[in-house]
Motif scaffolding. Structure first.
Motif, PDB file in Angstrom:
ATOM      1  N   CYS A 291       0.811  -1.221   0.000  1.00 35.89           N
ATOM      2  CA  CYS A 291       0.000   0.000   0.000  1.00 35.89           C
ATOM      3  C   CYS A 291       0.848   1.277   0.000  1.00 35.89           C
ATOM      4  O   CYS A 291       0.315   2.369  -0.190  1.00 35.89           O
ATOM      5  CB  CYS A 291      -0.964   0.011   1.180  1.00 35.89           C
ATOM      6  SG  CYS A 291      -0.130   0.081   2.778  1.00 35.89           S
ATOM      7  N   ASP A 292       2.150   1.171   0.215  1.00 39.41           N
ATOM      8  CA  ASP A 292       3.015   2.349   0.229  1.00 39.41           C
ATOM      9  C   ASP A 292       3.223   2.854  -1.195  1.00 39.41           C
ATOM     10  O   ASP A 292       3.771   2.141  -2.038  1.00 39.41           O
ATOM     11  CB  ASP A 292       4.376   2.013   0.861  1.00 39.41           C
ATOM     12  CG  ASP A 292       4.274   1.669   2.329  1.00 39.41           C
ATOM     13  OD1 ASP A 292       3.483   2.327   3.038  1.00 39.41           O
ATOM     14  OD2 ASP A 292       4.993   0.748   2.772  1.00 39.41           O
ATOM     15  N   GLU A 293       2.800   4.088  -1.447  1.00 34.80           N
ATOM     16  CA  GLU A 293       2.944   4.653  -2.787  1.00 34.80           C
ATOM     17  C   GLU A 293       4.402   4.769  -3.208  1.00 34.80           C
ATOM     18  O   GLU A 293       4.743   4.531  -4.363  1.00 34.80           O
ATOM     19  CB  GLU A 293       2.303   6.048  -2.848  1.00 34.80           C
ATOM     20  CG  GLU A 293       0.801   6.051  -2.855  1.00 34.80           C
ATOM     21  CD  GLU A 293       0.277   7.477  -2.950  1.00 34.80           C
ATOM     22  OE1 GLU A 293       0.820   8.265  -3.759  1.00 34.80           O
ATOM     23  OE2 GLU A 293      -0.667   7.783  -2.219  1.00 34.80           O
ATOM     24  N   THR A 294       5.234   5.195  -2.278  1.00 26.04           N
ATOM     25  CA  THR A 294       6.665   5.362  -2.549  1.00 26.04           C
ATOM     26  C   THR A 294       7.444   4.856  -1.339  1.00 26.04           C
ATOM     27  O   THR A 294       6.863   4.598  -0.278  1.00 26.04           O
ATOM     28  CB  THR A 294       7.038   6.841  -2.780  1.00 26.04           C
ATOM     29  OG1 THR A 294       6.819   7.563  -1.560  1.00 26.04           O
ATOM     30  CG2 THR A 294       6.228   7.456  -3.920  1.00 26.04           C
ATOM     31  N   LEU A 295       8.736   4.758  -1.485  1.00 25.44           N
ATOM     32  CA  LEU A 295       9.572   4.354  -0.361  1.00 25.44           C
ATOM     33  C   LEU A 295       9.541   5.406   0.742  1.00 25.44           C
ATOM     34  O   LEU A 295       9.581   5.072   1.924  1.00 25.44           O
ATOM     35  CB  LEU A 295      10.995   4.089  -0.831  1.00 25.44           C
ATOM     36  CG  LEU A 295      11.142   2.952  -1.855  1.00 25.44           C
ATOM     37  CD1 LEU A 295      12.586   2.846  -2.349  1.00 25.44           C
ATOM     38  CD2 LEU A 295      10.660   1.634  -1.280  1.00 25.44           C
TER      39      LEU A 295
ATOM     40  N   ALA B 124       6.629   4.755   2.853  1.00 17.64           N
ATOM     41  CA  ALA B 124       6.909   3.677   3.806  1.00 17.64           C
ATOM     42  C   ALA B 124       7.663   4.234   5.012  1.00 17.64           C
ATOM     43  O   ALA B 124       7.361   3.886   6.158  1.00 17.64           O
ATOM     44  CB  ALA B 124       7.718   2.569   3.130  1.00 17.64           C
ATOM     45  N   ALA B 125       8.628   5.109   4.770  1.00 19.58           N
ATOM     46  CA  ALA B 125       9.384   5.717   5.863  1.00 19.58           C
ATOM     47  C   ALA B 125       8.459   6.530   6.773  1.00 19.58           C
ATOM     48  O   ALA B 125       8.542   6.437   7.996  1.00 19.58           O
ATOM     49  CB  ALA B 125      10.498   6.600   5.304  1.00 19.58           C
ATOM     50  N   ALA B 126       7.555   7.293   6.182  1.00 16.92           N
ATOM     51  CA  ALA B 126       6.618   8.107   6.970  1.00 16.92           C
ATOM     52  C   ALA B 126       5.680   7.220   7.785  1.00 16.92           C
ATOM     53  O   ALA B 126       5.424   7.482   8.969  1.00 16.92           O
ATOM     54  CB  ALA B 126       5.820   9.021   6.047  1.00 16.92           C
ATOM     55  N   ARG B 127       5.186   6.161   7.183  1.00 15.60           N
ATOM     56  CA  ARG B 127       4.275   5.241   7.886  1.00 15.60           C
ATOM     57  C   ARG B 127       5.002   4.583   9.062  1.00 15.60           C
ATOM     58  O   ARG B 127       4.471   4.507  10.174  1.00 15.60           O
ATOM     59  CB  ARG B 127       3.741   4.183   6.915  1.00 15.60           C
ATOM     60  CG  ARG B 127       2.826   3.152   7.575  1.00 15.60           C
ATOM     61  CD  ARG B 127       2.385   2.082   6.600  1.00 15.60           C
ATOM     62  NE  ARG B 127       3.467   1.498   5.837  1.00 15.60           N
ATOM     63  CZ  ARG B 127       4.377   0.636   6.316  1.00 15.60           C
ATOM     64  NH1 ARG B 127       4.348   0.273   7.582  1.00 15.60           N
ATOM     65  NH2 ARG B 127       5.310   0.140   5.532  1.00 15.60           N
ATOM     66  N   GLU B 128       6.212   4.119   8.822  1.00 23.31           N
ATOM     67  CA  GLU B 128       6.979   3.463   9.879  1.00 23.31           C
ATOM     68  C   GLU B 128       7.275   4.424  11.033  1.00 23.31           C
ATOM     69  O   GLU B 128       7.196   4.040  12.195  1.00 23.31           O
ATOM     70  CB  GLU B 128       8.284   2.882   9.326  1.00 23.31           C
ATOM     71  CG  GLU B 128       8.094   1.638   8.480  1.00 23.31           C
ATOM     72  CD  GLU B 128       7.694   0.417   9.293  1.00 23.31           C
ATOM     73  OE1 GLU B 128       7.911   0.398  10.520  1.00 23.31           O
ATOM     74  OE2 GLU B 128       7.168  -0.535   8.704  1.00 23.31           O
ATOM     75  N   LEU B 129       7.603   5.666  10.727  1.00 14.93           N
ATOM     76  CA  LEU B 129       7.892   6.629  11.781  1.00 14.93           C
ATOM     77  C   LEU B 129       6.649   6.908  12.630  1.00 14.93           C
ATOM     78  O   LEU B 129       6.743   7.023  13.852  1.00 14.93           O
ATOM     79  CB  LEU B 129       8.427   7.923  11.173  1.00 14.93           C
ATOM     80  CG  LEU B 129       9.401   8.699  12.025  1.00 14.93           C
ATOM     81  CD1 LEU B 129      10.593   7.879  12.436  1.00 14.93           C
ATOM     82  CD2 LEU B 129       9.852   9.950  11.304  1.00 14.93           C
TER      83      LEU B 129
END
Length: 149
Positions: free
Chosen positions: A58-62, A65-70
């Motif tokens: 579901c992550d549009e870009t890497l 993914a970084a923003a979601r993980e943070l």
């Protein structure tokens, strides 16, 4: 047979080569916030690591993914545009682990630890003496400028 071109992320990395992202978080003084992984961690238990984790479909870009993980790990809401690609570590298999640096500084008052056994702020010299994951060791040795040296 014609093969389709690989799907490239806007940061210039082929998405198929990336399973996870690392996130570099620093304070206004240039110290790096690392996570101390708990003893039950699947990989590198009881080691200091960057924040981050798996890239989801579901992550549009890497950077997404970084923003979601943070947000999941520190309770910090950030936009993908607040990251810069600071480096990458390539395994022998060709798998790539990008390191994204949050361009704004954070403080203890900005975060709530949701994952791991603890966290700490460190300078590069301190990081080099810690039991740390290969990614942390690699970037601390190969990119001292990221850590204020």
């Amino acid at each position: 047979m014609i093969r389709p071109a690989p799907l490239m992320d806007p940061c210039g990395i082929e998405r198929a080569l990336v399973r996870s992202v690392d996130v570099l978080v620093q304070d206004a003084g240039g110290r790096t916030l690392l996570q101390f992984r708990d003893g039950a961690a699947r990989t590198y238990p009881l080691a200091w690591s960057f924040w981050g984790g798996a890239v989801d479909d579901c992550d549009e870009t890497l950077a997404h993914a970084a923003a979601r993980e943070l947000e999941e790990e520190l309770g910090v809401s950030v936009r993908p545009e607040e990251f810069e690609l600071a480096g990458r570590r390539v395994a022998r298999s060709g798998r790539t682990a990008p390191l994204f640096r949050l361009v704004r500084a954070l403080a203890w008052t900005d975060i709530t630890i949701h994952e791991g056994a603890g966290a700490g702020w460190f300078r590069r010299a301190e990081i080099l003496s810690l039991p740390a994951t290969p990614s942390v060791v690699f970037h601390a040795q190969e990119s001292p400028r990221l850590f204020g040296d």
